[in-house]
Design a protein around this motif. Structure first.
Motif, mmCIF file in Angstrom:
data_model
loop_
_atom_site.group_PDB
_atom_site.id
_atom_site.type_symbol
_atom_site.label_atom_id
_atom_site.label_comp_id
_atom_site.label_asym_id
_atom_site.label_seq_id
_atom_site.Cartn_x
_atom_site.Cartn_y
_atom_site.Cartn_z
ATOM 1 N N TYR A 130 0.879 -0.987 -0.065
ATOM 2 C CA TYR A 130 0.041 -0.166 -0.039
ATOM 3 C C TYR A 130 0.791 1.176 -0.070
ATOM 4 C CZ TYR A 130 -3.292 3.587 1.695
ATOM 5 O OH TYR A 130 -3.817 4.764 1.698
ATOM 6 N N PRO A 150 -6.951 1.898 -2.599
ATOM 7 C CA PRO A 150 -7.076 1.157 -1.373
ATOM 8 C C PRO A 150 -6.343 -0.339 -1.565
ATOM 9 C CG PRO A 150 -8.973 0.920 -2.389
ATOM 10 C CD PRO A 150 -8.304 1.928 -3.348
ATOM 11 N N THR A 152 -6.626 -4.381 0.209
ATOM 12 C CA THR A 152 -6.742 -5.093 1.114
ATOM 13 C C THR A 152 -6.229 -6.326 1.402
ATOM 14 O OG1 THR A 152 -8.570 -6.196 0.126
ATOM 15 C CG2 THR A 152 -9.181 -4.117 1.257
ATOM 16 N N GLY A 161 -7.708 -3.732 5.550
ATOM 17 C CA GLY A 161 -7.036 -2.736 5.012
ATOM 18 C C GLY A 161 -6.056 -1.960 5.502
ATOM 19 N N GLU A 176 -14.289 3.922 2.558
ATOM 20 C CA GLU A 176 -13.987 3.081 1.370
ATOM 21 C C GLU A 176 -13.853 1.542 1.758
ATOM 22 O OE1 GLU A 176 -11.231 3.795 -2.604
ATOM 23 O OE2 GLU A 176 -10.603 4.306 -0.647
ATOM 24 N N TYR A 177 -13.091 1.444 2.905
ATOM 25 C CA TYR A 177 -12.716 0.102 3.177
ATOM 26 C C TYR A 177 -13.899 -0.324 3.824
ATOM 27 C CZ TYR A 177 -7.622 0.572 2.705
ATOM 28 O OH TYR A 177 -6.284 0.939 2.164
ATOM 29 N N VAL A 182 -14.028 -4.779 5.304
ATOM 30 C CA VAL A 182 -12.833 -5.245 5.737
ATOM 31 C C VAL A 182 -13.260 -5.321 7.332
ATOM 32 C CG1 VAL A 182 -11.067 -3.883 4.528
ATOM 33 C CG2 VAL A 182 -12.365 -2.665 6.785
ATOM 34 N N VAL A 185 -8.671 -1.933 9.994
ATOM 35 C CA VAL A 185 -7.807 -1.343 9.096
ATOM 36 C C VAL A 185 -6.708 -1.159 9.975
ATOM 37 C CG1 VAL A 185 -7.578 0.824 7.996
ATOM 38 C CG2 VAL A 185 -9.643 0.023 8.112
#
Length: 277
Positions: A130, A150, A152, A161, A176-177, A182, A185
């Protein structure tokens, strides 16, 4: 589906000069010590802070420095030693049979590097990377190439995430995650060289409760930073955190599948569909 996953969050020493091989090797050594401690405690996933191997100082890296901030001269970095330390950590991750999330600098051939988080599997292989997206003015102007997407990854039935640096200040990234399904995070954030960043913990706890997800917050061993590494549960409460004196440590606990996360996700999906219809 497994009900629980044991995760470890590290609070480690961050050095700021990537041209100093001794400091890079010192960081690598501490990461490996903490990785072994986490594995001995039964962790399946170990999460490290931004700058775990090095968090380059803008003054040191400036081609006009150290008295004036300008474009970073990345030829100063000892890329060979940095890669050797990373490779050694990845190998150890495979030997211990644990997943490791380790931030580092990702070199690009014809552009400034990315500020990145690598995901190393329990086989010792890099399976994802990432790149920080929401950068400070200094980072975006003088130091790094921003990321775009993003990321995952899945471990034992849990999906995570990744967020790095100032990403923690942007709730839309966590939304968004949430839409990507998910369970948690992993947020790596550096306080090296700065003080009084208590508000970052508030941001992280808010993101956890707003998205009913687990948040792992990994920060440096910096007693002046106002933060500790730890794990935040889907209700926004600390499940565990590292010593408040800012000493290097690794803390371990479980993330779990529970009704709160699923009910919250289903409610948000229904409500967003109604609002946007």
């Amino acid at each position: 589906m497994p009900e629980a996953l044991k995760i470890a969050v590290a609070q480690s020493t961050v050095h700021r000069d990537p041209s100093d091989p001794g400091l890079l090797r010192s960081s690598g050594t501490e990461v490996r010590v903490l990785l072994r401690e986490a594995a001995a405690a039964g962790a399946r996933l170990v999460h490290f802070t931004e700058g775990a191997l090095c968090w380059p100082c803008k003054e040191i890296m400036s081609e006009l420095g150290p008295d004036e901030i300008g474009p970073s001269d990345w030829t100063k970095a000892d890329w060979t030693v940095l890669q050797e330390e990373f490779d050694s950590i990845a190998k150890l991750s495979g030997e211990l049979g644990v997943w490791t999330v380790l931030p580092s600098i990702h070199q690009l051939p014809d552009a400034r590097p990315h500020n990145s988080m690598y995901v190393v599997s329990d086989q010792g292989k890099v399976v994802a990377r990432y790149d920080e997206r929401t950068m400070s003015t200094t980072k975006i102007t003088w130091m790094y190439t921003p990321g775009k997407d993003p990321v995952t990854f899945d471990v034992d039935g849990f999906r995570f995430g990744l967020a790095l640096g100032l990403d923690v200040l942007f709730p839309e990234l966590f939304t968004e995650y949430d839409r990507l399904g998910v369970d948690g995070v992993l947020v790596s954030y550096s306080t090296a060289g700065v003080t009084h960043h208590e508000h970052i913990a508030v941001q992280a706890r808010g993101c956890a409760v707003n998205n009913t997800c687990w948040i792992s917050l990994a920060v440096p061993a910096n007693p002046e930073g106002g933060l500790q590494s730890g794990l935040i549960d889907p209700r926004g409460a600390w499940a565990i955190h590292a010593p408040t004196d800012g000493s290097p440590a690794v803390v371990t606990t479980e993330v779990r599948h529970d009704d709160v996360t699923q009910i919250g996700r289903e409610f948000r999906a229904r409500t967003r569909e109604r609002v946007n219809s």
